[in-house]
Design an enzyme around this catalytic site. Structure first.
Site, PDB file in Angstrom:
ATOM      1  N   ALA A  66       4.295  54.279 -58.940  1.00 30.80           N
ATOM      2  CA  ALA A  66       4.700  55.634 -59.683  1.00 30.80           C
ATOM      3  C   ALA A  66       5.182  55.384 -60.550  1.00 30.80           C
ATOM      4  O   ALA A  66       5.997  54.938 -60.894  1.00 30.80           O
ATOM      5  CB  ALA A  66       5.267  55.402 -58.146  1.00 30.80           C
ATOM      6  N   GLY A 120       8.725  62.479 -62.735  1.00 32.22           N
ATOM      7  CA  GLY A 120       9.182  62.596 -64.238  1.00 32.22           C
ATOM      8  C   GLY A 120      10.335  62.432 -64.664  1.00 32.22           C
ATOM      9  O   GLY A 120      10.942  62.444 -66.248  1.00 32.22           O
ATOM     10  N   LYS A 144      13.799  51.171 -59.741  1.00 26.21           N
ATOM     11  CA  LYS A 144      13.328  52.730 -60.313  1.00 26.21           C
ATOM     12  C   LYS A 144      14.054  53.055 -61.997  1.00 26.21           C
ATOM     13  O   LYS A 144      15.006  52.562 -61.285  1.00 26.21           O
ATOM     14  CB  LYS A 144      13.725  54.372 -59.630  1.00 26.21           C
ATOM     15  CG  LYS A 144      13.279  54.664 -60.286  1.00 26.21           C
ATOM     16  CD  LYS A 144      13.098  56.432 -59.155  1.00 26.21           C
ATOM     17  CE  LYS A 144      13.005  57.752 -59.832  1.00 26.21           C
ATOM     18  NZ  LYS A 144      13.093  59.079 -58.622  1.00 26.21           N
ATOM     19  N   ASP A 166      12.031  69.055 -53.296  1.00 26.79           N
ATOM     20  CA  ASP A 166      10.975  68.700 -54.021  1.00 26.79           C
ATOM     21  C   ASP A 166      10.383  68.061 -52.833  1.00 26.79           C
ATOM     22  O   ASP A 166       9.084  67.132 -52.824  1.00 26.79           O
ATOM     23  CB  ASP A 166      11.231  67.802 -55.335  1.00 26.79           C
ATOM     24  CG  ASP A 166       9.839  68.141 -55.775  1.00 26.79           C
ATOM     25  OD1 ASP A 166       9.284  68.883 -55.901  1.00 26.79           O
ATOM     26  OD2 ASP A 166       9.553  67.081 -56.942  1.00 26.79           O
TER      27      ASP A 166
END
Length: 509
Positions: free
Chosen positions: A18, A21, A40, A138
């Site tokens: 994945a 931004g 990440k 979000d």
């Protein structure tokens, strides 16, 4: 970063699963504990004014503080030098599954029961965050993961907002994803947990229909929909209980949405079992909103009967009632005749009874046999409807009793109104017409054009638009009512404009 890179001496990167931004998520192996994890890694070269490193660390701490079946477990956070740059990383539980965005891309629509299960689990995860004063900001299909067992995880708290902590973004910057963002986020009116529930409602709508509630290529149209419009109706195969849950989640006012994520979760689960979401799951605290969950085709309540004209009454009444009405009518006629005889008695003076309050005759304008009904007179008592209409007309035209002697004189015959409009034109606020398209010009051009078309009640409000290239200062982007709609000339017309704060001049009318 390349496949095979070793981070912190233990996390060997495999492949990107994945990307967003702020960073890319890699599938990796923890060689020390011999398990598969998700790593990440913060993107290099991000704009430092947006505090990417601080925001990344905040996400790590946020996720680490959350506990629950819908929350992703955090294992590690750190940074290490890599040549002339620093690698910032976050190690998390690997969710072996797909995002809801991928699922919708593959299947287009989900059935109501499956949708409600996803909403329930996501709402519980959000409730856990809200209890700690954390607002996600979000929520969208890409940030809801579904593992191989169908369990839901909420991820990507990178732009979450903590209560009572300093902001990492300017107060006037709108964060979120346009198809799912709440009205208060667009207006920057204070984001709360209810904002996440609105976004989750937009996600549920997309699951049931295949598209977000406001689906348009123009971002300005999407934003306008969130602020001012109702989404199209859900498909007919969506049960009423499910439709009611989605509708309440998408309420424009935060106060009209669900009290918490836990309450929404309970209602969503109840809807999948066939129980009434309000009566069984929510409790008496929201009983007042029960009517908003449609249960059956709506049937208008019986309206109060409208009194038909006398002829119709005579046809419908039974003979005894007709005789009573006839008797009363004869009695009234005799009384009116007696009053008329006394009023016209040559022995009562000069016949001018209008000036004597004790003997002023009161004739009904609805009585076809009375002189008052046949001839206008300032002494005739008008019906309540007529009086209200006359008073309203006098007020609209600026007339007063002192201008015309008596109120009824000013209203009857149009004398006062003719004096105030000597050219015979209708007042500008009467009538209606199509609203012209005033977008593209300035607010002042829009006001002039609307006034020229007869619309006198024009106001301007600043809008929230993300358009490139940026429109000129004071440019009208949207209007309400929309172009072509028919509106009363006295109705309020609002134009929404783009504002360049550096210009310094006001666009307000």
């Amino acid at each position: 970063m390349d496949s095979g890179t070793l981070i912190a001496g233990r996390y060997r990167l495999d492949r990107v699963i994945a990307s967003g931004g702020m960073g890319a998520v890699w599938r990796a192996e923890d060689e020390r504990l011999d398990r598969t994890v998700a790593v990440k890694v913060l993107h290099a070269g991000l704009d430092g004014s947006q505090h990417p490193r601080d925001r990344f660390e905040r996400e790590a701490k946020t996720l680490a503080s959350l506990k629950g079946p819908g929350c992703v477990e955090v294992y590690d956070f750190g940074e290490e030098p890599d040549g002339d740059r620093t690698i910032v990383y976050l190690v998390m539980e690997l969710v072996d599954g797909v995002s809801l965005a991928e699922l919708l891309h593959r299947e287009e629509r989900l059935d109501p029961a499956r949708t409600m299960r996803i909403v329930a689990e996501a709402a519980e995860a959000l409730a856990a965050a809200h209890r700690r004063g954390i607002v996600h900001r979000d929520i969208k299909p890409g940030n809801i993961l579904i593992d191989a067992d169908g369990r839901v995880k909420v991820v990507d708290f990178g732009i979450s907002l903590f209560a009572n902590r300093s902001r990492l973004t300017p107060s006037d910057q709108v964060l979120g994803t346009a198809p799912y963002v709440s009205p208060e986020q667009l207006r920057d009116k204070g984001v709360t947990g209810a904002s996440d529930l609105y976004s989750l409602g937009a996600v549920a709508y997309e699951c049931l229909t295949g598209t977000p509630p406001f689906d348009a290529a123009d971002p300005a149209a999407v934003i306008h929909g969130h602020l001012y419009s109702e989404p199209p109706a859900l498909p007919a195969d969506v049960p009423a209980e499910v439709a009611g849950i989605v509708s309440r989640s998408l309420s424009k006012s935060p106060e009209e949405r669900w009290e918490s994520g836990d309450v929404l979760a309970a209602a969503a689960r109840a809807a999948t079992t066939g129980e009434h979401p309000v009566a069984k799951a929510i409790g008496s605290s929201i009983g007042a909103r029960t009517a908003e969950v449609p249960q059956a085709p709506f049937t208008s309540p019986p309206q109060p009967p409208v009194t038909p004209p006398p002829a119709a009454v005579e046809r419908e009444e039974d003979p005894r009632r007709r005789r009573r009405i006839a008797f009363i009518g004869v009695a009234v006629a005799l009384v009116l005749t007696a009053i008329a005889v006394l009023a016209l008695n040559p022995f009562s003076g000069d016949g001018n009874v209008a000036g004597d309050e004790d003997t002023t005759p009161t004739a009904s304008a609805s009585d076809p046999g009375s002189a008052a009904a046949q001839e206008p007179s300032s002494t005739v008592s008008a019906t309540p409807t007529e009086s209200a209409a006359q008073t309203s007309a006098a007020a609209d035209e600026g007339g007063t009793e002192g201008d015309s002697g008596t109120e009824s004189e000013g209203a009857e015959g149009g004398g006062t109104e003719d004096e105030e409009t000597p050219d015979g034109n209708e007042p500008a606020q009467e009538g209606s017409g199509p609203v012209p398209d005033v977008t593209g010009g300035t607010t002042f051009d829009a006001q002039d054009q609307l006034n020229g078309e007869g619309f006198a009640n024009v106001t301007a409000e600043v809008g929230y638009y993300y358009i490139r290239p940026e429109p000129a200062h004071c440019t009208v982007i949207q209007q309400s009512p929309a172009p072509g709609e028919t509106a009363d000339y006295s109705a309020p017309i609002t134009v929404y404009f783009h504002e360049r704060t550096a210009e310094g001049t006001s666009c307000l009318l």
